[in-house]
Design a protein around this motif. Structure first.
Motif, short mmCIF file in Angstrom:
data_model
loop_
_atom_site.label_atom_id
_atom_site.label_comp_id
_atom_site.label_asym_id
_atom_site.label_seq_id
_atom_site.Cartn_x
_atom_site.Cartn_y
_atom_site.Cartn_z
N SER B 383 -18.39 -52.88 -39.77
CA SER B 383 -18.65 -54.27 -40.16
C SER B 383 -17.35 -55.01 -40.46
CB SER B 383 -19.65 -54.36 -41.32
OG SER B 383 -19.26 -53.52 -42.36
N GLY B 407 -27.05 -60.38 -39.11
CA GLY B 407 -26.89 -58.99 -38.70
C GLY B 407 -25.60 -58.41 -39.25
N HIS B 408 -24.52 -59.18 -39.16
CA HIS B 408 -23.23 -58.72 -39.67
C HIS B 408 -23.31 -58.41 -41.17
CE1 HIS B 408 -19.04 -58.60 -40.79
NE2 HIS B 408 -19.13 -59.72 -41.47
N ALA B 411 -25.21 -55.23 -41.65
CA ALA B 411 -24.46 -54.03 -41.29
C ALA B 411 -23.62 -53.62 -42.49
CB ALA B 411 -23.58 -54.29 -40.07
N THR B 455 -31.50 -49.49 -40.81
CA THR B 455 -30.29 -50.30 -40.62
C THR B 455 -30.06 -50.56 -39.13
OG1 THR B 455 -29.34 -49.18 -42.53
CG2 THR B 455 -27.83 -50.44 -41.15
N VAL B 459 -29.99 -54.23 -37.49
CA VAL B 459 -28.75 -54.79 -36.97
C VAL B 459 -28.86 -55.08 -35.48
CG1 VAL B 459 -26.33 -54.30 -36.60
CG2 VAL B 459 -27.36 -53.78 -38.80
#
Lengths: 293, 545
Positions: B383, B407-408, B411, B455, B459
């Protein structure tokens, strides 16, 4: 002096410090870390040299490229606008029939119309332009203000009941609340109005409908017309068809006559260009034609 | 109460009384304003503190020998509280994820709207879950690595409970519609002031503990924890500067306006990521990972380089949140370049952690606790790379305002922050409750796979939807007009939103399993291990060379 020891696994010495059993190896910083650190610094220096970067009191370093983002953006917007102008400007004067005859143009109108409508109109009129309670269906043939390209694009320009100086006003008065009609009369008028699109009602209760008819002629026909087919100059809807903005059931009709209605349709002059407004009109007319009847 | 000395009990009583008085004042004077609800909460907390203190007022005084052992009760409480916040706030998170799939799920109630529940989720996970985890583990770690007991018994409780009061005020405020409208700094001025008081107490407590240390050197984990405490105080105070409408109104206006306000906010926002969500958790990692692996830290020197790299570079990077806005271009260039440089110390930290595992990779395979931490380090690396990449302006032109950002963040939040917390908790819980191991190692394994799959699903769904959004918004027809309306892009998100909510659900289930495992460990703990497991508290060693 803390004394390091050799870690049997890696072969490196520890620093000799220890915290609750945690030790540290005295491994040098891996070479790639330095390398990348230097590289990323050099990249940054390059950016600082080329682009506006460091503040200098009231100004800043302009960068060797002399790049002005604002100007670059304006330029790209101008280029895009002129690319659009080649096919959009003619729309300003074109008739609906001319536009439909040109299949290339019609395809562009449909593509662009779909996004323009989706971004500006669908929130009220629905993605398929079929309207909903309070918002008219734009792809049936019932028009409040006229169904030709000029009338529609004029509606878009000035809106309905807006602040625009030329706006079209559509006021359905609150006849019940203002005392022009009592509850009983309203119910009679409702029966009459409903009978226009549903003749069965006239057969069931001819006396009520006849009473309603008389009340209608007295109170409503000045706006909705003798035949209740609406008057487009006033934006008064046709009540004899099956298209309703606010609903044709008794409760909605009662609400309409008791409290009045004045729908708000924004004015788009200043937000959409003349060509875009006419494009939308063509888009809607074309969409209406392709509806199953 | 038995832990507290007579003087400390009096101090607690006084604190409770002050809170009660202040709370009552707020409640009465601000009647009709949401502030009065919060006054009631302050007052109620004060009354509760007084009641508990009075009940224990005449309990026997604490053992004189207490300085021969660590003071772990606040850490224990912190771990349980953190897990409860975690489950609650992840539930809200998953709820709002489903809300994006079924937008009508709001019961027509203001408090249940997306705009109010979203900050409940973010505050709940970042401050409720993450913050309590940091406080709990920082107390645990600082005592062990300094071989000293916390200096008193009052301030750790003041910090922990005061902090949780802040979190409750914040979260309940959002539902009432109380917000400063600054992302991750939503609480209003009075909650902010309360947090400053708590935070200063935290800072002083930490400094006093360090000053009492029996080790010549200060361990890396403590550098990070201290950086976290100090910088968060600075960020919070500056960004929170605001003028309340009146002393008894919940509403305030920021001291900054326009682009300065935006820049201050994102200087805060980005450094909250840096010093709250990164530095603090690096501190956690630097203690529990080598402990669990039984390996020395790979490189002391790399620790130094990456610590100073991270603290220095992060400070400049905030403006990358404002690319292509009214913020002057030159500020954006600086933000972009420092974000790129920031990648190197970040990766150096991740590498330092992963290389520490050299010689212990067999344990990573068999021990899910260590695997949690190893995976956290990998996600940290991923990330931070993604972050620096997204800070490059042309990339940002695509990613900004899309789900890619979401999403970032996840993560980092799920993959890095939450996984390191779970790993650290699974490592610390048996030690704190003095038992051989967690109640069920099998459930740790279950939790691990739920967390990892959750996760990844999350993501990947957001990467896809984010990039699709970004592309749809910038695609033109050959006629020079936009190819898609905004609504088209919303419709295109539908399958990804379902996938994301499902991934979040898996992650939430994992947290529930974790809470259960921890609670069962506590309930079945039989005090089998003696203090001797810990390094005994010792006399001051010779000072550093």
């Amino acid at each position: 002096m803390s004394v390091g020891e050799r870690d049997p696994h890696s072969g490196y010495m520890t620093t000799g410090h220890e915290w609750n059993g945690i030790k540290e190896l005295n491994t040098p910083v891996p070479r790639p870390v330095w390398l990348f650190l230097i590289a990323s610094f050099l990249i940054s220096v390059m950016m600082w040299v080329l682009l506006p970067a460091w503040p200098l009191g009231s100004t800043f370093t302009r960068g060797a490229l002399g790049y002005n983002e604002r100007a670059a953006l304006d330029e790209r917007v101008a280029v895009a606008a002129s690319a659009r102008a080649s096919w959009m400007t003619p729309l300003e004067t074109m008739s609906y029939e001319e536009a439909r005859a040109d299949s290339d143009l019609l395809m562009r109108v449909k593509q662009t119309g779909q996004t323009l409508f989706g971004d500006n109109c669908a929130a009220c009129h629905g993605v398929e332009a079929k309207g909903g309670p309070g918002y008219p269906n734009l792809v049936d043939t019932a028009w409040l203000w006229g169904g030709d390209i000029d009338a529609i694009s004029e509606t878009l320009r000035v809106g309905i009941n807006t602040e625009h100086p030329d706006t079209q006003y559509a006021q359905m008065p609150s006849l019940g609340r203002d005392g022009a009609l009592d509850k009983k009369s309203i119910l009679r008028v409702i029966s009459y109005v409903q009978s226009l699109s549903n003749p069965a009602i006239a057969e069931e209760a001819p006396a009520r409908v006849a009473e309603g008819n008389a009340l209608f002629a007295e109170n409503c026909s000045s706006c909705h017309g003798e035949d209740a087919k609406g008057i487009q100059e006033l934006g008064a809807p046709n009540l004899a068809d099956k298209a309703w903005i606010y609903g044709g059931d008794r409760a909605s009709l009662y609400q309409t006559i008791q409290y009045g209605r004045n729908g708000h349709m924004p004015a788009w002059e200043g937000r959409l260009s003349e060509a875009e407004r006419r494009l939308l009109a063509i888009y809607l007319l074309d969409l209406a034609e392709s509806q199953p009847q | 109460m038995g832990h507290l000395t007579q003087g400390e009990r009096e101090l607690a009583l006084l604190t409770g009384a002050l809170l009660l008085a202040l709370g009552m004042l707020m409640m009465v004077m601000a009647w009709g304003d949401p502030l009065s609800v919060h006054g009631a909460m302050f007052g109620f907390s004060g009354a509760a503190v007084m009641a508990v203190t009075l009940r224990g007022m005449f309990a026997p005084a604490p053992d004189e020998n207490r300085f021969a052992s660590y003071y772990d009760a606040p850490s224990k409480a912190g771990i349980v509280i953190a897990m409860i916040w975690g489950v609650f706030a992840m539930f809200i998170g998953d709820w709002v994820a489903w809300l994006l799939v079924f937008p009508e799920m709001t019961f027509d109630a203001g408090w249940a709207s997306f705009g109010r529940l979203r900050p409940v989720h973010t505050t709940g996970v970042i401050f409720g879950f993450g913050g309590n985890a940091l406080i709990a583990t920082s107390f645990h770690v600082v005592q062990r690595t300094c071989r000293t007991r916390l200096p008193d018994q009052f301030s750790p409780w003041f910090v922990l409970l005061g902090y949780n009061l802040f979190c409750l005020i914040a979260v309940s405020g959002y539902m009432l519609g109380v917000t400063q409208s600054k992302e991750y700094a939503e609480p209003e001025w009075y909650a902010d002031i309360w947090l400053v008081i708590v935070w200063v107490a935290y800072f002083l407590l930490y400094m006093r503990t360090l000053a009492r240390r029996n080790e010549p050197h200060i361990y890396v984990a403590n550098w990070y924890f201290l950086a976290f405490i100090l910088v968060v105080a600075i960020l919070h105070i500056v960004n929170g500067l605001a003028v309340p409408v009146s002393a008894f109104s919940a509403k305030s206006y920021s001291a900054f306006s326009g682009v300065q306000d935006a820049m201050t906010q994102w200087w805060y926002g980005h450094n909250a990521v840096a010093f709250f969500l990164t530095a603090g958790f690096l501190g956690m990692m630097y203690y529990y990972l080598p402990m669990q692996a039984g390996r020395p830290i790979y490189s002391y020197r790399t620790s130094i380089v990456s610590f100073w790299g991270i603290t220095f570079f992060y400070m400049w990077a905030g403006s990358h949140h404002l690319h292509y806005t009214a913020l002057p271009f030159w500020v954006q260039t600086l933000g972009m370049s420092f974000s790129i440089m920031l990648l190197i110390p970040s990766w150096a930290s991740a590498a330092n952690a992963l290389l520490t595992l050299n010689g212990a990779w067999d344990k990573v395979r068999t021990d899910a606790t260590l695997r949690f931490m190893a995976l956290a380090a990998i996600f940290y690396g991923l990330s931070t790379f993604e972050g620096s990449f997204m800070a490059i302006r042309p990339v940002n032109a695509l990613s900004h305002y899309t789900d890619w950002t979401v999403g970032h963040v996840h993560a980092g939040a799920l993959g890095w922050v939450a996984l390191i917390v779970f790993g650290a908790f699974y490592a610390a819980t048996p030690k704190l409750w003095k038992c051989e191991r967690m109640y069920s190692p099998g459930l740790i394994e279950v939790h691990f796979w739920l967390a990892l799959s959750g996760t990844l699903i999350y993501v990947f769904a957001m990467w896809n939807s984010g990039i699709i959004q970004g592309l749809m918004w910038r695609t033109y027809n050959d006629g020079g007009t936009l190819a898609y309306s905004f609504m088209d892009s919303v419709n295109a998100m539908y399958p990804y939103y379902i996938a994301r909510a499902f991934g979040g659900l898996l992650f939430l289930l994992g947290a529930v399993v974790g809470l259960y495992n921890i609670v069962m460990t506590i309930r079945t703990a039989a005090d089998t291990l003696s203090e001797a497991e810990d390094r005994p508290l010792g006399p001051i060693l010779e000072p550093a060379e």
